[in-house]
Scaffold this motif. Structure first.
Motif, PDB file in Angstrom:
ATOM      1  N   LEU A  86     -39.150  45.682 -20.637  1.00 39.57           N
ATOM      2  CA  LEU A  86     -40.488  45.532 -20.049  1.00 39.57           C
ATOM      3  C   LEU A  86     -41.101  44.179 -20.394  1.00 39.57           C
ATOM      4  O   LEU A  86     -41.688  43.519 -19.540  1.00 39.57           O
ATOM      5  N   VAL A  94     -45.918  48.505 -17.287  1.00 36.79           N
ATOM      6  CA  VAL A  94     -45.133  49.528 -16.608  1.00 36.79           C
ATOM      7  C   VAL A  94     -45.385  49.529 -15.101  1.00 36.79           C
ATOM      8  O   VAL A  94     -44.453  49.719 -14.308  1.00 36.79           O
ATOM      9  N   LEU A  97     -43.124  47.472 -12.960  1.00 33.54           N
ATOM     10  CA  LEU A  97     -41.782  48.059 -12.956  1.00 33.54           C
ATOM     11  C   LEU A  97     -41.683  49.155 -11.900  1.00 33.54           C
ATOM     12  O   LEU A  97     -40.765  49.170 -11.082  1.00 33.54           O
TER      13      LEU A  97
END
Length: 126
Positions: A86, A94, A97
């Motif tokens: 990450l 997050v 992603l």
């Protein structure tokens, strides 16, 4: 907490065998890996020695053989690897992603439901 060492893909196969059952000899690790990889026992020993040097594995002498076990948990390794991933690729966030995967790989209905459930749990925790 001690830093978690970087574990290569090949080393992670050995670690998975140790996380599933420990302690194990190099021969037992080779048998556990079995058909997953066609590695010789010498390859397993090389990987175990690398993991020993990284302090990811510990060893105990048992007569004429050595028994290996994991010195870090799978959860510790997974946390370290996912955090590094990450941080490197998504600036530690997050949401980018998930956005990346939603654009480049179709998320299943089950994936979407699980994400909604997780977000709901996070909202409830505030």
């Amino acid at each position: 907490m001690k830093p978690i060492p970087h574990i290569s893909e090949a080393e992670s196969v050995v670690m998975e065998a140790l996380w599933s059952h420990s302690p194990r000899s190099a021969e037992e690790v080779a048998i556990a890996i079995g058909d997953e990889r066609a590695w010789q026992e010498s390859t397993i020993k090389t990987l175990l020695n690398r993991l020993l040097r990284k302090n990811a594995v510990k060893v105990l002498k048992d007569g004429r053989r050595y028994l290996y076990s994991a010195a870090i948990t799978r959860e510790q390794w997974l946390h370290s690897e996912s955090k590094g991933f990450l941080d490197r690729l998504f600036d530690g966030r997050v949401a980018p992603l998930v956005a990346h995967f939603s654009r480049h790989r179709k998320l299943s209905k089950a994936d979407l439901e699980e994400l909604k459930r997780l977000i709901g749990e996070l909202d409830d925790g505030k």
